[in-house]
Design a protein around this motif. Structure first.
Motif, PDB file in Angstrom:
ATOM      1  N   ASP A   1       0.896  -1.244  -0.078  1.00 24.96           N
ATOM      2  CA  ASP A   1       0.003  -0.118   0.083  1.00 24.96           C
ATOM      3  C   ASP A   1       0.809   1.421  -0.010  1.00 24.96           C
ATOM      4  OD1 ASP A   1      -2.324  -1.108  -0.142  1.00 24.96           O
ATOM      5  OD2 ASP A   1      -2.827  -0.970   2.008  1.00 24.96           O
TER       6      ASP A   1
ATOM      7  N   SER B   1       0.986  -0.916   4.182  1.00 24.69           N
ATOM      8  CA  SER B   1       0.662  -2.618   4.629  1.00 24.69           C
ATOM      9  C   SER B   1       1.298  -3.078   3.390  1.00 24.69           C
ATOM     10  CB  SER B   1      -0.470  -2.704   4.839  1.00 24.69           C
ATOM     11  OG  SER B   1      -0.951  -2.097   6.058  1.00 24.69           O
TER      12      SER B   1
ATOM     13  N   ARG C   1       0.346  -6.336   1.393  1.00 20.16           N
ATOM     14  CA  ARG C   1      -0.974  -6.737   1.057  1.00 20.16           C
ATOM     15  C   ARG C   1      -1.090  -8.210   0.437  1.00 20.16           C
ATOM     16  NH1 ARG C   1      -5.306  -4.028   0.996  1.00 20.16           N
ATOM     17  NH2 ARG C   1      -6.077  -5.694   1.803  1.00 20.16           N
TER      18      ARG C   1
ATOM     19  N   HIS D   1      -4.446  -8.660   5.424  1.00 17.17           N
ATOM     20  CA  HIS D   1      -5.304  -7.368   6.006  1.00 17.17           C
ATOM     21  C   HIS D   1      -4.365  -6.099   6.078  1.00 17.17           C
ATOM     22  CE1 HIS D   1      -8.791  -9.876   6.461  1.00 17.17           C
ATOM     23  NE2 HIS D   1      -8.299 -10.259   7.635  1.00 17.17           N
ATOM     24  N   ARG D   2      -4.773  -5.087   6.083  1.00 16.21           N
ATOM     25  CA  ARG D   2      -4.057  -3.842   6.388  1.00 16.21           C
ATOM     26  C   ARG D   2      -3.737  -3.884   7.827  1.00 16.21           C
ATOM     27  NH1 ARG D   2      -7.528  -1.653   2.549  1.00 16.21           N
ATOM     28  NH2 ARG D   2      -6.598  -0.579   0.854  1.00 16.21           N
TER      29      ARG D   2
ATOM     30  N   TYR E   1      -7.139  -6.082  -6.789  1.00 14.46           N
ATOM     31  CA  TYR E   1      -7.595  -5.530  -5.808  1.00 14.46           C
ATOM     32  C   TYR E   1      -8.476  -6.207  -4.946  1.00 14.46           C
ATOM     33  CZ  TYR E   1      -8.374  -1.869  -2.402  1.00 14.46           C
ATOM     34  OH  TYR E   1      -8.514  -1.325  -1.283  1.00 14.46           O
TER      35      TYR E   1
ATOM     36  N   GLU F   1      -8.438  -7.972  -1.311  1.00 13.20           N
ATOM     37  CA  GLU F   1      -9.399  -7.722  -0.392  1.00 13.20           C
ATOM     38  C   GLU F   1     -10.258  -9.098   0.085  1.00 13.20           C
ATOM     39  OE1 GLU F   1     -10.097  -4.388   1.484  1.00 13.20           O
ATOM     40  OE2 GLU F   1      -8.154  -4.218   0.466  1.00 13.20           O
TER      41      GLU F   1
ATOM     42  N   SER G   1      -7.938 -11.604   1.629  1.00 10.64           N
ATOM     43  CA  SER G   1      -7.012 -11.365   2.938  1.00 10.64           C
ATOM     44  C   SER G   1      -7.161 -11.903   4.198  1.00 10.64           C
ATOM     45  CB  SER G   1      -6.788  -9.730   2.938  1.00 10.64           C
ATOM     46  OG  SER G   1      -8.023  -9.255   3.588  1.00 10.64           O
TER      47      SER G   1
END
Length: 135
Positions: free
Chosen positions: A14, A22, A24, A46-47, A70, A74, A77
């Motif tokens: 990120d 983060s 990712r 996860h972030r 992306y 998400e 994750s």
């Protein structure tokens, strides 16, 4: 000659540095000396709780060609501790000492090492990754 397993590693992040930003995603392919595949690994993370996304990364992920990846990141994750535990378990099952190989080895190694020192008792890769840009 000491036996080594070359592991080609890519990361999705990120931002430019770990902590404020983060990690990712991690993708890795373990290879024999002849280039044949031994095993592959993929995980998404996860972030970090207080991390943000850098504006350059926001623009990158907003591009149409990157949206599918992306959304996959998400959706799949997991907590960083779980992802790093799986990475270290995967590398410990390789036939010999893993050596990281990456297109930008310093950047990739920084992220992997930081996360391993935060979420594990060890980093699976030696301190000297091989950089494909300089080979």
């Amino acid at each position: 000659m000491k036996a080594e397993t070359y592991v080609s590693v890519v990361v999705e992040t990120d931002g430019p540095i770990p902590g404020p930003y983060s990690l990712r995603g991690i993708g890795a392919e373990a290879l024999n000396r002849d280039g044949s595949s031994i095993s592959s690994f993929e995980t998404f993370l996860h972030r970090l709780p207080k991390a943000t996304m850098h504006p350059d990364n926001q623009r990158y992920w907003a591009r149409q060609q990157n949206l599918e990846m992306y959304h996959r990141m998400e959706e799949l994750s997991q907590e960083p501790i779980d992802a790093i535990t799986h990475l270290t378990a995967w590398t410990s099952n390789l036939p010999s000492q893993p050596v990281m190989v990456a297109y930008n080895a310093a950047y990739t190694w920084m992220w992997i090492h930081w996360y391993c020192t935060q979420y594990s008792t060890r980093s699976p890769f030696a301190m000297g990754p091989l950089d494909l840009k300089s080979q």
